[in-house]
Design an enzyme around this catalytic site. Structure first.
Site, PDB file in Angstrom:
ATOM      1  N   GLN A 108      -2.102   1.994  -7.319  1.00  0.00           N
ATOM      2  CA  GLN A 108      -3.292   1.635  -6.550  1.00  0.00           C
ATOM      3  C   GLN A 108      -4.560   2.021  -7.323  1.00  0.00           C
ATOM      4  OE1 GLN A 108      -3.315  -0.113  -3.587  1.00  0.00           O
ATOM      5  NE2 GLN A 108      -5.531  -0.171  -3.875  1.00  0.00           N
ATOM      6  N   LYS A 158       0.190  -2.352   2.668  1.00  0.00           N
ATOM      7  CA  LYS A 158       1.195  -3.007   1.821  1.00  0.00           C
ATOM      8  C   LYS A 158       2.601  -2.563   2.230  1.00  0.00           C
ATOM      9  CE  LYS A 158      -2.200  -3.367  -1.870  1.00  0.00           C
ATOM     10  NZ  LYS A 158      -2.760  -2.826  -3.112  1.00  0.00           N
ATOM     11  N   ASP A 194       1.237  -6.879  -9.300  1.00  0.00           N
ATOM     12  CA  ASP A 194      -0.202  -7.049  -9.082  1.00  0.00           C
ATOM     13  C   ASP A 194      -0.777  -8.124 -10.014  1.00  0.00           C
ATOM     14  OD1 ASP A 194      -1.216  -5.506  -7.008  1.00  0.00           O
ATOM     15  OD2 ASP A 194      -1.378  -3.680  -8.219  1.00  0.00           O
TER      16      ASP A 194
END
Ligand code: NAD
Length: 297
Positions: free
Chosen positions: A98, A54, A121
């Protein structure tokens, strides 16, 4: 007949190129570059590898990024304090923590502590809820990436029977919502969502026009479980031991690629299918957050 390959790597690079151009236009207007803040706990190699991918994508498209590495023994309160700092930081547009988290932390509590306007997200209940009622929201990156693949390859979902194997909050459930929506330009499909309590999985998979597998179970779907000509989207990413590989493992999906690709019309490979799309959609969401396109304050 062998299935056509859905090349997620190629489509993702087209999307990243577009985001790069849009970021350039945005900064040319005098705005600072968008900024993504990642938070990763502990030393799980897979988590670090995902966050690394990412960060590299951010660099490529001109998004500023930073990774805060924290101990996996951090308390819920300490983590919330760290997140609050970025919630309040005007130079941070997107925040991601994460997953998975260490077992003493509740994923939902952590996700809820992120400002939903920075939840790139798309996991925050505000974004999930707005998705369900068709309001602008940050769309969860993996399902949004699957929809982009359908769009790029002109795979129609309208009126089709889509069977999704796996109903997690980050993949199967939001994808089911996106695909079953009657309004808008995506979806309009009839969706069946299967999970680990589904009896006789084949009864459902064999009936799919489009089969999405997101179970985290290597080789779960085999050729005899699908009908001829089905489109197969394999979201699964599983590490399995491979003595022939330098790393000692290889990545495989949830489909038994050989037997499934003999019957399917289209299939995503693993790696190189859905995975790169997830990262590309995260770039898109971070730019939307910087522009305040979803939630104008
Ligand atoms: P999860 O463990 O949260 O959920 C798995 C889902 O699959 C559950 O609904 C469970 O009931 C169902 N399931 C498990 N075994 C099953 C079986 N035998 N039959 C029917 N249903 C079954 O997993 P997740 O986070 O949604 O991830 C699923 C897979 O997708 C994993 O391999 C993960 O690595 C991968 N993934 C890939 C991406 C990507 O970018 N490509 C993104 C997220 C997750």
């Amino acid at each position: 007949m062998a299935a056509n390959i859905i090349d997620g790597k190629k489509v993702a690079s087209i999307i990243r190129e577009q985001v790069k151009q849009d970021v350039r236009d945005w900064t040319n207007l005098g705005n600072r570059p968008p900024k993504l803040q990642a938070i990763v706990l502990g030393n799980d190699p897979a988590s670090h590898s995902y966050v690394g991918a990412k960060m590299r994508a951010c660099e490529e498209v001109g998004i500023a990024s930073d990774t805060l590495k924290l101990s996996d023994t951090i308390s819920a309160q300490q983590l919330e304090d760290e997140i609050r700092y970025f919630n309040e930081d005007e130079n941070t547009d997107g925040i991601l923590v994460q997953l998975p988290l260490p077992s003493h932390l509740q994923a939902l509590t952590v996700i809820e502590s992120i400002d939903y306007r920075k939840d790139v997200d798309g996991f925050h209940p505000m974004n999930v809820g707005r998705l369900a009622i068709g309001q602008p929201n940050f769309k969860s990156c993996t399902p949004a990436g699957v929809l982009e693949l359908f769009k790029y390859y002109s795979i129609q979902t309208k009126g089709k029977h889509v069977v999704i194997v796996g109903g997690s909050n980050i993949v199967g459930s939001p994808l089911a919502v996106m695909l079953s929506r009657e309004k808008g330009d995506t979806g309009k499909a009839t969706v069946t969502k299967c999970h680990k309590f589904t009896k006789d999985l084949t009864k459902h998979t064999i009936d799919a026009d489009i089969l999405v597998i997101a179970a985290g179970s290597p080789g779960l779907i085999t050729g005899p479980m699908i009908k001829e000509g089905v489109v197969v989207i394999d979201v699964g990413i599983n590490r399995i031991a491979d003595p022939n590989s330098e790393k000692g493992y290889k990545l495989v999906g949830d489909a038994d690629f050989k037997s499934v690709s003999e019957r399917a019309s289209w299939i995503t490979p693993v790696p190189g299918g859905v995975g790169p799309m997830t990262v590309a959609m995260l770039m898109k969401n971070t730019l939307l957050a910087a522009k305040k396109s979803i939630y104008p304050r």
